[in-house]
Design a protein around this motif. Sequence first.
Motif, mmCIF file in Angstrom:
data_model
loop_
_atom_site.group_PDB
_atom_site.id
_atom_site.type_symbol
_atom_site.label_atom_id
_atom_site.label_comp_id
_atom_site.label_asym_id
_atom_site.label_seq_id
_atom_site.Cartn_x
_atom_site.Cartn_y
_atom_site.Cartn_z
ATOM 1 N N CYS A 153 1.748 -10.265 1.913
ATOM 2 C CA CYS A 153 2.817 -9.551 2.104
ATOM 3 C C CYS A 153 2.477 -8.087 1.242
ATOM 4 O O CYS A 153 2.784 -7.008 1.673
ATOM 5 N N TYR A 154 1.828 -8.288 0.071
ATOM 6 C CA TYR A 154 1.387 -6.942 -0.551
ATOM 7 C C TYR A 154 0.361 -6.040 0.228
ATOM 8 O O TYR A 154 0.794 -5.048 0.228
ATOM 9 N N GLU A 155 -0.497 -6.843 0.783
ATOM 10 C CA GLU A 155 -1.418 -6.111 1.725
ATOM 11 C C GLU A 155 -0.748 -5.141 2.918
ATOM 12 O O GLU A 155 -1.139 -4.372 3.370
ATOM 13 N N GLY A 156 0.023 -6.212 3.310
ATOM 14 C CA GLY A 156 1.042 -5.776 4.640
ATOM 15 C C GLY A 156 1.897 -4.668 4.107
ATOM 16 O O GLY A 156 2.020 -3.423 5.029
ATOM 17 N N ARG A 157 2.312 -4.305 2.930
ATOM 18 C CA ARG A 157 3.278 -3.375 2.706
ATOM 19 C C ARG A 157 2.763 -2.374 1.741
ATOM 20 O O ARG A 157 3.182 -1.262 2.032
ATOM 21 N N PHE A 158 2.071 -2.728 0.791
ATOM 22 C CA PHE A 158 1.707 -1.554 -0.196
ATOM 23 C C PHE A 158 0.219 -1.179 -0.207
ATOM 24 O O PHE A 158 -0.106 -0.028 -0.533
ATOM 25 N N ALA A 159 -0.645 -2.039 0.125
ATOM 26 C CA ALA A 159 -2.224 -1.793 -0.028
ATOM 27 C C ALA A 159 -2.633 -0.726 0.764
ATOM 28 O O ALA A 159 -2.499 -0.740 1.949
ATOM 29 N N PRO A 160 -3.367 0.470 0.144
ATOM 30 C CA PRO A 160 -3.953 1.519 1.278
ATOM 31 C C PRO A 160 -5.010 0.662 2.125
ATOM 32 O O PRO A 160 -5.552 -0.402 1.774
ATOM 33 N N GLN A 161 -5.238 1.352 3.291
ATOM 34 C CA GLN A 161 -5.925 0.979 4.298
ATOM 35 C C GLN A 161 -7.589 1.641 4.110
ATOM 36 O O GLN A 161 -7.633 2.955 4.036
ATOM 37 N N CYS A 162 -8.509 0.769 4.303
ATOM 38 C CA CYS A 162 -9.703 1.483 4.248
ATOM 39 C C CYS A 162 -10.077 2.294 5.488
ATOM 40 O O CYS A 162 -9.720 1.742 6.629
ATOM 41 N N SER A 163 -10.650 3.356 5.094
ATOM 42 C CA SER A 163 -10.746 4.496 6.341
ATOM 43 C C SER A 163 -11.737 3.915 7.142
ATOM 44 O O SER A 163 -11.825 4.319 8.432
#
Length: 280
Positions: A153-163
């Motif tokens: 859930c945290y990765e889906g909502r808040f974590a930035p995505q690697c370019s």
Amino acid sequence: MSDRFDCKNCNESLYGRKYILAEDNPHCIPCYDRLYANTCQECKEIIGHNAKELFYEDRHYHEHCFRCFRCDRSLADEPFTSQDDALVCSDCYRNEFSSKCVACDKTVMPGSRMLEYDGSTWHEDCFACHACEKPIGTEAFIPDKNNYYCMPCYEGRFAPQCSHCKKALTKGGVTYKDEVWHKECFLCTGCKTPLAGQPFTSQGESPYCVKCFSNLYAKKCAGCNTAITGFGDGKYVSFQERQWHQPCFKCSRCSVSLVGSGFFPDRDLILACTSPSGPN
């Protein structure tokens, strides 16, 4: 005359009297109680031979003394625990010593499964993800202000995505030109070597390691014919479409440094104004 049958301790006759065998020897009741009976932890009196005795952690009690020190309830048939060597019934312990779950505000019973984090306590089933509301249990989680999130859930909502790989970046990465990369994804555009922790430069929007940048884009020093990369000392001299590392900018005849000094060109040569063949 019949054999005597006496108390081993006081030698008084035991004929017609109650007695107790101790260490294979008969003892009258007073002697037995004095020599072998235990002392009650609570009232400090002898626990006589005919009294019901209770035993807990090397301590002995009369049945009527085996009680909760808070509410005085008998613990003979009740669940209990101890607090600083005092016996406490489960209700009193729960009310006075147990933690409360911060989620449901109910007591976390002694011996029950619970989770503790940052000074707070939860029932195991109450420690749930703020987003999906599923119990987190012993899985990894991320705190965010006063809420807790499971990793998906945290990765889906808040974590930035690697370019580069477009996957969530949940811990230390690399920031470059306002974008983020996993350390293993931040690569030289030329040779694909990881650049995290290494010196690098860029051409346009693309990062390059020193070697690739030197081979592809760096200008050559007119003195030593190696690349001028801007690393190390990083300073160079430019004159008439030629460049020199500062240490290489020398008089072509006497090799004196020309940095900060007067000089003049003579075809492909650069000469110091005080050179023997230079102008007066």
